[in-house]
Design a protein around this motif. Structure first.
Motif, short mmCIF file in Angstrom:
data_model
loop_
_atom_site.label_atom_id
_atom_site.label_comp_id
_atom_site.label_asym_id
_atom_site.label_seq_id
_atom_site.Cartn_x
_atom_site.Cartn_y
_atom_site.Cartn_z
N GLY A 122 3.19 -2.05 1.45
CA GLY A 122 2.02 -2.23 0.63
C GLY A 122 0.98 -1.16 0.91
O GLY A 122 0.97 -0.53 1.96
N ARG A 123 0.10 -0.97 -0.06
CA ARG A 123 -1.01 -0.03 0.08
C ARG A 123 -2.29 -0.74 -0.28
O ARG A 123 -2.47 -1.16 -1.43
CB ARG A 123 -0.80 1.18 -0.83
CG ARG A 123 -1.86 2.27 -0.68
CD ARG A 123 -1.58 3.42 -1.63
NE ARG A 123 -2.52 4.50 -1.45
CZ ARG A 123 -2.20 5.74 -1.07
NH1 ARG A 123 -0.94 6.02 -0.85
NH2 ARG A 123 -3.12 6.66 -0.93
N ARG A 124 -3.17 -0.92 0.69
CA ARG A 124 -4.43 -1.61 0.44
C ARG A 124 -5.33 -0.76 -0.46
O ARG A 124 -5.15 0.44 -0.59
CB ARG A 124 -5.16 -1.90 1.75
CG ARG A 124 -4.43 -2.86 2.68
CD ARG A 124 -5.34 -3.23 3.85
NE ARG A 124 -4.61 -4.02 4.84
CZ ARG A 124 -3.96 -3.51 5.87
NH1 ARG A 124 -3.93 -2.20 6.02
NH2 ARG A 124 -3.34 -4.27 6.73
N GLU A 125 -6.32 -1.42 -1.06
CA GLU A 125 -7.26 -0.70 -1.92
C GLU A 125 -7.97 0.40 -1.15
O GLU A 125 -8.22 1.48 -1.66
CB GLU A 125 -8.27 -1.68 -2.53
CG GLU A 125 -7.64 -2.63 -3.55
CD GLU A 125 -8.63 -3.58 -4.17
OE1 GLU A 125 -9.82 -3.50 -3.80
OE2 GLU A 125 -8.22 -4.40 -5.01
N GLN A 169 -5.52 4.08 6.05
CA GLN A 169 -4.55 3.75 7.10
C GLN A 169 -3.16 3.54 6.52
O GLN A 169 -2.17 4.05 7.04
CB GLN A 169 -5.01 2.50 7.85
CG GLN A 169 -4.08 2.14 9.01
CD GLN A 169 -4.59 0.94 9.79
OE1 GLN A 169 -5.64 0.40 9.52
NE2 GLN A 169 -3.82 0.53 10.77
N SER A 170 -3.06 2.76 5.43
CA SER A 170 -1.74 2.49 4.87
C SER A 170 -1.13 3.75 4.27
O SER A 170 0.08 3.92 4.25
CB SER A 170 -1.84 1.38 3.81
OG SER A 170 -2.78 1.71 2.80
N GLY A 171 -1.98 4.68 3.78
CA GLY A 171 -1.46 5.94 3.26
C GLY A 171 -0.82 6.78 4.35
O GLY A 171 0.22 7.39 4.15
N LEU A 216 -2.56 10.88 -3.37
CA LEU A 216 -3.43 10.73 -4.55
C LEU A 216 -3.17 9.50 -5.39
O LEU A 216 -4.07 9.03 -6.10
CB LEU A 216 -3.28 11.97 -5.45
CG LEU A 216 -3.67 13.32 -4.83
CD1 LEU A 216 -3.45 14.43 -5.85
CD2 LEU A 216 -5.12 13.31 -4.37
N ASP A 217 -1.94 8.97 -5.34
CA ASP A 217 -1.60 7.85 -6.20
C ASP A 217 -2.03 6.54 -5.55
O ASP A 217 -1.36 6.02 -4.67
CB ASP A 217 -0.09 7.85 -6.47
CG ASP A 217 0.35 6.62 -7.26
OD1 ASP A 217 -0.50 6.03 -7.96
OD2 ASP A 217 1.54 6.24 -7.17
N ASN A 218 -3.14 5.99 -6.02
CA ASN A 218 -3.69 4.78 -5.41
C ASN A 218 -3.38 3.50 -6.18
O ASN A 218 -3.66 2.41 -5.67
CB ASN A 218 -5.23 4.91 -5.30
CG ASN A 218 -5.64 6.00 -4.34
OD1 ASN A 218 -5.05 6.14 -3.27
ND2 ASN A 218 -6.62 6.78 -4.73
#
Length: 307
Positions: A114-117, A121-123, A282-284
């Motif tokens: 997962g990637r948080r808003e 850190q997750s990136g 870049l892809d959020n």
């Protein structure tokens, strides 16, 4: 391309888990996935030996408690229509190292994170996993709906692009061909074009025609399995082809971007490739899949231990 049968999905006991469980449900219902391993990593479980002597069950109890919390999160968000077998595993130590080791032990085909808003850190974690994993990686932004009816496949017509397109075709087939795939080639007008005597616009047309010729060669070697394909040619206008890809994904309301682990334009990383690196950065808001042939990890002393 090998079928995806075993999947690792990270749970962190936050609101992000809702998105992750919903995607687990989706993968279970619409693909060949047979086993889903939900993984949670406890980073700080270092307990002095003297304390452990006094409380010998402390680590085991912490792990049992965390596993129970994971199971509750799963039951809270699941649909109940899934077909796969679900497993829950608590690991301790560094997140990336433990996930990579566990994925090797279980012969995993796909890691889903997962990637948080707030993605700093997750990136960074996603980049570490994408560089070093011996399988494909799917990054899911928080709040994303599990849907795969519009897929963008950026392509430079390389072998890596072929793997990405084949994966997209497999997904479309699993989705009963209800998925439309857009193949995007971003071409650049090279510096020095004016020495040819042509205007910028004229040389842009030369580059586009060259891309069209290369696409015909590329697609002739791929079994499209009657899946609906669309090809788009985009001229890069700001010397960053990844922004053109993300713009196209938003324009077509894509619910996934699929890219190979490395392409011809790789310049910023030895083994991942500049396009994949930049897309992770870049892809959020759109799910991003980095496709790598199973077993082909970064190597090179684990990318020099992340430099």
């Amino acid at each position: 391309m090998y079928p995806i049968r075993k999947v690792i999905i990270g749970l962190d006991l936050s609101e992000l888990d809702k998105t992750m469980v919903e995607f687990a449900d989706f993968l279970s219902r619409t693909s060949a996935v047979e086993d889903v391993y939900f993984v949670n990593v406890i980073k700080n479980l270092h307990i002095p030996k003297d304390v452990l002597k006094e409380f010998p069950d402390m680590v085991e109890n912490a792990i049992t408690e965390r596993k129970t919390q994971m199971e509750k999160q799963f039951e809270k968000f699941r649909s109940g229509e899934d077909k796969a077998n679900f497993h829950f595993q608590v690991l301790t130590g560094k997140i990336a190292d433990n996930i990579l080791k566990y994925s090797k032990e279980k012969d995993i085909d796909l890691i889903v994170m997962g990637r948080r808003e707030k993605a700093e850190q997750s990136g960074a974690l996603s980049q570490r996993l994408a560089r070093r994993a011996a399988c494909s990686l799917l990054i899911i932004p928080e709040g994303t709906s599990p849907k795969m009816d519009q897929i963008l496949v950026p392509s430079d017509f390389s072998q890596y692009s072929k793997l990405a397109l084949e994966e997209a075709i497999n997904i479309a087939r699993s989705n009963q061909n209800a998925t439309e795939i857009t193949i995007q080639n971003v071409y650049t007008v090279p510096t020095g074009y004016h020495y040819t005597g042509k205007t910028f616009e004229e040389f842009s047309e030369v580059m586009k025609k060259n891309a069209e010729k290369n696409y015909k060669k590329f697609i002739s070697k791929i079994d499209t399995k009657d899946v609906k394909l669309k090809v788009e040619y985009s001229q890069d206008t700001n010397e960053d082809v990844t922004t053109d890809m993300i713009d196209k994904a938003h324009e077509m309301n894509a619910n996934a971007i699929i890219v190979g682990a490395k392409g011809r334009t790789a310049t910023t990383a030895f083994f991942l490739g500049s396009i994949a690196e930049r897309l992770i950065q870049l892809d959020n808001d759109i799910p991003l899949m980095i496709v790598r042939p199973k077993g082909k990890n970064a190597g090179f002393i684990e990318f020099l231990k992340e430099l």
